[in-house]
Design a protein around this motif. Structure first.
Motif, PDB file in Angstrom:
ATOM      1  N   ILE A   1     -21.035 -18.743  -8.756  1.00  0.00           N
ATOM      2  CA  ILE A   1     -21.261 -18.286  -7.587  1.00  0.00           C
ATOM      3  C   ILE A   1     -20.802 -16.902  -7.583  1.00  0.00           C
ATOM      4  CG2 ILE A   1     -20.978 -18.218  -5.201  1.00  0.00           C
ATOM      5  CD1 ILE A   1     -20.099 -21.068  -5.601  1.00  0.00           C
ATOM      6  N   ALA A   2     -21.915 -15.903  -7.341  1.00  0.00           N
ATOM      7  CA  ALA A   2     -21.338 -14.573  -7.846  1.00  0.00           C
ATOM      8  C   ALA A   2     -20.372 -14.062  -6.327  1.00  0.00           C
ATOM      9  CB  ALA A   2     -22.516 -13.481  -7.347  1.00  0.00           C
ATOM     10  N   ARG A   3     -19.484 -13.154  -6.788  1.00  0.00           N
ATOM     11  CA  ARG A   3     -18.415 -12.521  -5.763  1.00  0.00           C
ATOM     12  C   ARG A   3     -19.206 -11.449  -4.882  1.00  0.00           C
ATOM     13  NH1 ARG A   3     -14.279 -13.969  -3.278  1.00  0.00           N
ATOM     14  NH2 ARG A   3     -13.515 -15.639  -4.549  1.00  0.00           N
ATOM     15  N   ARG A   4     -19.512 -11.268  -3.865  1.00  0.00           N
ATOM     16  CA  ARG A   4     -20.539 -10.441  -3.117  1.00  0.00           C
ATOM     17  C   ARG A   4     -19.368  -9.368  -2.617  1.00  0.00           C
ATOM     18  NH1 ARG A   4     -24.409 -11.480  -0.015  1.00  0.00           N
ATOM     19  NH2 ARG A   4     -23.319 -11.219   1.749  1.00  0.00           N
TER      20      ARG A   4
ATOM     21  N   GLY B   1     -23.921  -6.115   5.371  1.00  0.00           N
ATOM     22  CA  GLY B   1     -24.860  -7.458   4.950  1.00  0.00           C
ATOM     23  C   GLY B   1     -23.972  -8.584   4.748  1.00  0.00           C
ATOM     24  N   GLY B   2     -22.712  -8.531   4.701  1.00  0.00           N
ATOM     25  CA  GLY B   2     -21.633  -9.491   4.585  1.00  0.00           C
ATOM     26  C   GLY B   2     -21.445 -10.472   5.787  1.00  0.00           C
TER      27      GLY B   2
ATOM     28  N   ARG C   1     -27.484 -20.130  -5.057  1.00  0.00           N
ATOM     29  CA  ARG C   1     -26.385 -19.502  -5.452  1.00  0.00           C
ATOM     30  C   ARG C   1     -26.126 -18.210  -4.496  1.00  0.00           C
ATOM     31  NH1 ARG C   1     -26.361 -18.265 -11.919  1.00  0.00           N
ATOM     32  NH2 ARG C   1     -27.295 -20.038 -12.482  1.00  0.00           N
TER      33      ARG C   1
ATOM     34  N   ALA D   1     -22.765 -17.942  -1.997  1.00  0.00           N
ATOM     35  CA  ALA D   1     -22.147 -16.836  -1.944  1.00  0.00           C
ATOM     36  C   ALA D   1     -21.983 -16.545  -0.573  1.00  0.00           C
ATOM     37  CB  ALA D   1     -22.725 -15.757  -2.921  1.00  0.00           C
ATOM     38  N   LEU D   2     -22.907 -16.563   0.145  1.00  0.00           N
ATOM     39  CA  LEU D   2     -22.718 -16.370   1.752  1.00  0.00           C
ATOM     40  C   LEU D   2     -21.700 -17.327   2.257  1.00  0.00           C
ATOM     41  CD1 LEU D   2     -26.295 -15.936   2.784  1.00  0.00           C
ATOM     42  CD2 LEU D   2     -24.423 -14.325   3.018  1.00  0.00           C
TER      43      LEU D   2
ATOM     44  N   ARG E   1     -19.473 -18.750   0.817  1.00  0.00           N
ATOM     45  CA  ARG E   1     -17.833 -18.394   0.473  1.00  0.00           C
ATOM     46  C   ARG E   1     -17.449 -17.360   1.421  1.00  0.00           C
ATOM     47  NH1 ARG E   1     -16.389 -18.534  -5.449  1.00  0.00           N
ATOM     48  NH2 ARG E   1     -17.755 -16.758  -5.817  1.00  0.00           N
ATOM     49  N   ASP E   2     -18.212 -16.121   1.913  1.00  0.00           N
ATOM     50  CA  ASP E   2     -17.860 -15.172   2.671  1.00  0.00           C
ATOM     51  C   ASP E   2     -17.320 -15.846   3.929  1.00  0.00           C
ATOM     52  OD1 ASP E   2     -18.565 -13.205   0.574  1.00  0.00           O
ATOM     53  OD2 ASP E   2     -20.369 -12.532   1.381  1.00  0.00           O
TER      54      ASP E   2
END
Lengths: 243, 168
Positions: A226-229, A234-235, B119, B123-124, B126-127
């Motif tokens: 899972i990519a680190r954003r 947009g977060g 994915r 990732a969202l 996880r945020d």
């Protein structure tokens, strides 16, 4: 170091002489300290895969390697011994010992593994506290709600600091507050180096993992990190959609 | 944001910066921290539409500041907003359109699109987990907002799984 490896793992059930393939050639490699979430629709083979890894289900063909040792060819008793030493397992059914208190259920695996009673007790206190179960330590499993039993099962699985934690839907019976406790504990033990493979529908749980493996019809269709954003634009800091 | 500002002004007259602070305090880190310019532009439009009125308040040693208050028309607009049912969320149709149409052109395959989207959602998620951890645990409004976003995301993932079963 590789903690778990499967090679072309297959499980075919016989349903009245009709072969029903549940897992169709899974190659999986899990390194020490890695947290892998297995996702997929019901019937995709996730639980069957996990049960084979934990020795609850016998593979039809293929190989299972645990901590460098071939496990699937061991005798039943040798496999059981290896499992007790290396694996902590949280089932969808909880398997708590009915005649023992919550505290004793959690301490038992550590004591069986030869840890001192003082150490086993300290570990138990830490785990029950992390899962908001301290007040239930002296209760019998039958006095607990389903969600409480599930958390006790997780505490028990982690008591030994096993080389590998296997968990099947560990938040399946929990409300959102108790889920948060479980999420926090999983992140914490993962940060301390615990290797984890878990099956889940719950995206909150899966999002903690380093890697997500997606199953469909018994095969892996996606396996990736899972990519680190980048935080910021947009977060998730923008949960409200302003119009 | 128009009606959010009207609601805050229904409580008490305020100037632009106070409104910004009130929004941030209420919704915590889940709020996209509007810049003050946006707020003044919105207030200007509300004033033009007759929903708020501004009065200049003199300040010693500083330029006058504008304090806004709600007009009768503004209160009516606010009441309408409160009384009418709120539109539910729509299906994330942009991804679905992509999923259905892109493979027709031969430039993408559905399995790859779904896998990438999964994915992205995770990732969202996880945020959001991290945002929930960072949020003041006493701020129920912010925590509920984050939980709502998580539940929507879970529904999106479940739906993605259905698409994968039937389309891929």
């Amino acid at each position: 170091m590789t903690v778990l490896r499967t090679v072309n793992l297959v499980k075919i059930y016989q349903n009245k002489h009709v072969p029903v393939p549940a897992v169709r050639g899974v190659d999986l490699l899990v390194d020490e300290g890695e947290f892998v979430a297995v996702m997929g629709p019901s019937g995709s083979g996730k639980s069957t895969l996990l049960h084979m890894l934990g020795g609850l289900d016998i593979r039809t063909s293929g190989e299972i390697w645990l901590d460098g040792q071939r496990a699937d060819t061991l005798s039943e008793s040798a496999w059981a011994l290896l499992r007790r030493k290396k694996i902590g397992f949280v089932f969808q059914f909880f398997n708590l010992v009915a005649s023992m208190t919550v505290a004793d259920n959690v301490e038992l695996p550590a004591l069986l593994a030869g840890v001192s009673s003082k150490e086993a007790r300290a570990r138990r206190e830490y785990l029950l506290d992390a899962l908001s179960l301290t007040e239930r330590a002296d209760a019998a499993p039958a006095q607990l709600s389903g969600g409480e039993q599930q958390r006790v099962a997780l505490a028990r699985a982690l008591a030994n600091k096993p080389a590998l934690l296997l968990a099947d839907e560990p938040t399946g019976n929990l409300d959102s507050r108790n889920t948060r406790d479980v999420l926090r504990l999983l992140s914490e033990v993962h940060r301390d180096g615990q290797t984890i493979v878990l099956v889940t529908h719950d995206a909150r749980v899966a999002s903690l993992a380093d890697r997500v493996v997606s199953l469909l019809d018994g095969q892996i269709v996606d396996d990736g990190r899972i990519a680190r954003r980048r935080p910021g634009r947009g977060g998730a800091g923008e949960v409200i959609d302003l119009r | 944001m128009r009606l959010h500002l009207l609601a805050l002004l229904a409580k008490e007259p305020a100037h632009g910066y106070e409104l910004k602070q009130a929004l941030e305090q209420t919704f915590g880190s889940a709020y996209p921290s509007p810049n003050i310019g946006q707020i003044y532009v919105t207030l200007g439009r509300l004033e033009k539409d007759g929903l708020v009125r501004a009065v200049d308040v003199e300040q010693s040693n500083r330029p006058n500041k504008k304090v806004y208050y709600l007009t009768g028309k503004g209160r009516d607009a606010l009441t309408d907003w409160v009384d009418e049912p709120t539109e539910g969320p729509r299906v994330r149709d942009e991804f679905f359109m992509k999923l259905v149409l892109a493979p027709l052109t031969g430039i993408a395959d559905r399995m790859a699109l779904i896998n990438r989207q999964r994915r992205h959602y995770l990732a969202l998620m996880r945020d959001l987990n991290e945002l929930a951890e960072r949020t003041d645990q006493g701020n129920q409004v912010a925590l509920l907002l984050i939980e709502g976003a998580m539940l929507h995301l879970q529904a999106d993932l479940d739906w993605l799984e259905r698409c994968q079963e039937d389309l891929a």
